[in-house]
Scaffold this motif. Structure first.
Motif, short mmCIF file in Angstrom:
data_model
loop_
_atom_site.label_atom_id
_atom_site.label_comp_id
_atom_site.label_asym_id
_atom_site.label_seq_id
_atom_site.Cartn_x
_atom_site.Cartn_y
_atom_site.Cartn_z
N LEU A 44 -45.16 -19.84 -75.60
CA LEU A 44 -45.21 -20.97 -76.51
C LEU A 44 -43.91 -21.74 -76.48
N CYS A 45 -44.01 -23.07 -76.41
CA CYS A 45 -42.84 -23.94 -76.21
C CYS A 45 -42.20 -23.50 -74.90
N ALA A 46 -42.98 -23.57 -73.84
CA ALA A 46 -42.68 -22.93 -72.56
C ALA A 46 -41.48 -23.50 -71.82
N GLY A 47 -41.02 -24.69 -72.17
CA GLY A 47 -39.81 -25.24 -71.53
C GLY A 47 -39.99 -25.46 -70.05
N ASN A 48 -39.25 -24.72 -69.24
CA ASN A 48 -39.40 -24.85 -67.79
C ASN A 48 -40.30 -23.76 -67.21
#
Length: 178
Positions: A44-48
Motif C-alpha cells: 500500500l502506497c507502493a512508491g517505486n
C-alpha cells in the motif's frame, strides 16, 4: 537502487516516491523470512515498488500494489515484470488507497506493507479499511512504516500490535489479528 540478489530497480528521480531504505527493507524481510515463499503480498502506497519487487524475488506467489501517482505505477509495473516468474502474479492499481482497498474485498493477504507519507492522515482509516474489507488472513501480518517522532500507536478493533522496531528516523509497527 538494488534489491535482493543485487538486482537493479528502476526509480523515479527525487523523493516523490519515498523509497524504503535498504536497512528497513532488509530488516523487514529478515523478520518475515520464513513466510514469504508462496505468500500473497499487498503493498500500500507502493512508491517505486521496491517492497513488492523484493517479495517477488523472494518467492511471493502474488503481489498487488496500490499507488496514487501514475508515473510511479508505470515504474512499478516495469520493475515487477523484470522480476516476476511464470508462476507469480502481480497487479499494480492506480488510485487512492482507501477507495482501491474496497476493490480487493474478498481477497486475503499473508503480508500487507503500508508506507504512506508520514504526515498523511491515512494510518487509522487504512488499517480500519483492511479490517472492514477482511483483507488480512487470520495468520497474516501488517507492517506499517512510520516516523517514530510523529507516530502514535493506534488501537484498531480486531488488530493488536505484535512488535515495534526502530531504525533511526524510521520505524515499523507490526499488527496481527486478535
Amino acid at each position: 537502487m538494488r534489491i535482493y540478489g543485487n538486482r537493479l530497480l528502476t526509480t523515479l528521480p527525487g523523493q516523490l516516491t519515498r523509497p524504503t531504505s535498504a536497512k528497513v527493507r532488509e530488516a523487514l524481510f529478515n523478520i518475515w523470512q520464513g513466510s514469504i515463499i508462496e505468500c500473497c503480498w499487498l503493498d500500500l502506497c507502493a512508491g517505486n515498488g521496491s517492497m513488492g519487487a523484493e517479495a517477488l524475488c523472494r518467492g511471493a506467489k502474488e503481489v498487488i500494489g496500490i499507488e496514487t501517482y501514475g508515473k510511479a505505477c508505470k515504474v512499478i509495473k516495469q520493475n515487477w515484470q523484470k522480476f516476476a516468474r511464470k508462476n507469480q502474479n502481480f497487479k499494480v492499481i492506480k488510485g487512492d488507497v482507501l477507495k482501491m482497498l474496497k476493490t480487493l474485498e474478498g481477497q486475503q493477504f499473508n503480508h500487507i506493507y503500508f508506507d504512506p507519507p508520514y504526515t498523511s492522515k491515512l494510518y487509522q482509516p487504512v488499517l480500519e479499511a483492511i479490517i472492514t474489507h477482511k483483507l488480512l488472513r487470520k495468520d497474516g501480518e501488517i507492517a506499517v512504516e512510520h516516523n517514530p517522532k510523529l507516530w502514535q500507536s493506534m488501537a484498531i478493533n480486531e488488530l493488536k500490535i505484535r512488535q515495534e522496531k526502530y531504525y533511526g528516523n524510521n520505524a515499523i509497527t507490526f499488527y496481527v489479528s486478535q
